[in-house]
Design an enzyme around this catalytic site. Sequence first.
Site, short mmCIF file in Angstrom:
data_model
loop_
_atom_site.label_atom_id
_atom_site.label_comp_id
_atom_site.label_asym_id
_atom_site.label_seq_id
_atom_site.Cartn_x
_atom_site.Cartn_y
_atom_site.Cartn_z
N SER A 51 0.83 -1.21 0.00
CA SER A 51 0.00 0.00 0.00
C SER A 51 0.87 1.26 0.00
O SER A 51 2.02 1.24 0.44
CB SER A 51 -0.90 0.01 1.24
OG SER A 51 -1.72 -1.13 1.25
N1 SAM Z 1 -0.46 -5.00 3.98
C1 SAM Z 1 0.33 -5.33 2.82
C2 SAM Z 1 1.72 -4.75 2.85
O1 SAM Z 1 2.07 -4.08 3.86
O2 SAM Z 1 2.47 -4.98 1.91
C3 SAM Z 1 -0.36 -4.96 1.53
C4 SAM Z 1 -1.57 -5.79 1.31
S1 SAM Z 1 -2.13 -5.98 -0.36
C5 SAM Z 1 -2.84 -4.40 -0.64
C6 SAM Z 1 -3.51 -7.07 -0.04
C7 SAM Z 1 -3.08 -8.47 0.36
O3 SAM Z 1 -4.23 -9.17 0.82
C8 SAM Z 1 -2.51 -9.27 -0.79
O4 SAM Z 1 -1.25 -9.78 -0.44
C9 SAM Z 1 -3.54 -10.41 -0.98
O5 SAM Z 1 -2.98 -11.63 -1.42
C10 SAM Z 1 -4.08 -10.52 0.43
N2 SAM Z 1 -5.38 -11.18 0.56
C11 SAM Z 1 -6.48 -11.09 -0.24
N3 SAM Z 1 -7.48 -11.86 0.24
C12 SAM Z 1 -7.01 -12.43 1.38
C13 SAM Z 1 -7.58 -13.32 2.34
N4 SAM Z 1 -8.83 -13.78 2.27
N5 SAM Z 1 -6.81 -13.70 3.39
C14 SAM Z 1 -5.54 -13.25 3.51
N6 SAM Z 1 -4.94 -12.43 2.63
C15 SAM Z 1 -5.67 -12.00 1.59
#
Ligand code: SAM
Length: 207
Positions: A51
Amino acid sequence: MRSLVAEGYLSDERVIDAMLRVPREEFVPPEYRRLSYYDSPLPIGYGQTISAPHMVAIMTERLSPAPGHRVLEVGTGSGYQAAVLAEMVGPRGHVWTVERIPGLAEFALSNLSRTGYLDRVTIVVGDGSEGFPPAAPFDGIMVTAAAPDVPEPLLEQLREGGRLVIPVGSRWIQILKVIVKERGRFKVEEVLPCVFVPLVGRYGFRA
Ligand code: SAM
């Protein structure tokens, strides 16, 4: 960091200190390292992103984790947000962070290990839309992916007085919401429009 303060995204000294202590370049793939300090999301592989710093600042301020808190993050990605949360909860607190894509959980593990946060952060591979019952209840839960609705299990896993920060809406645009559990009821505040990659899972979108 100065521009995040000047533009009004950051005002809590504890969040400013936490973000200053975490080297964002260590959580970005080598080909994007020179862009680490632009206020922009960056690709981390698998179609996912780390993000933008202003969004990390806003979400961390709204969650407001205190030293000793137990925090759940859903959507580990690069591990950067988990490291900022780990700085906030300090050595007596703990962060559990759930990621559905095993390759990203490994990326985050190597980033968090290199930067020295693994004593305060536990990475779990799974569907974070179901929360993480073995470590519940949590003082705070932060979801860093877009949910179609607020997942019921996350509300259930909040401690009394706990806060949930989550983008809720369609796959393309969402509203960042802050939900506070007070005497068993939930107070909801809408913060601002935002755009996140989808939360994919039982209480999220379909893959
Ligand atoms: N917080 C992260 C960082 O500091 O880099 C960025 C997060 S990214 C915007 C969103 C993340 O959510 C992705 O890595 C995606 O694979 C994960 N994601 C999506 N659905 C999910 C789920 N049901 N459970 C866990 N992770 C999930």
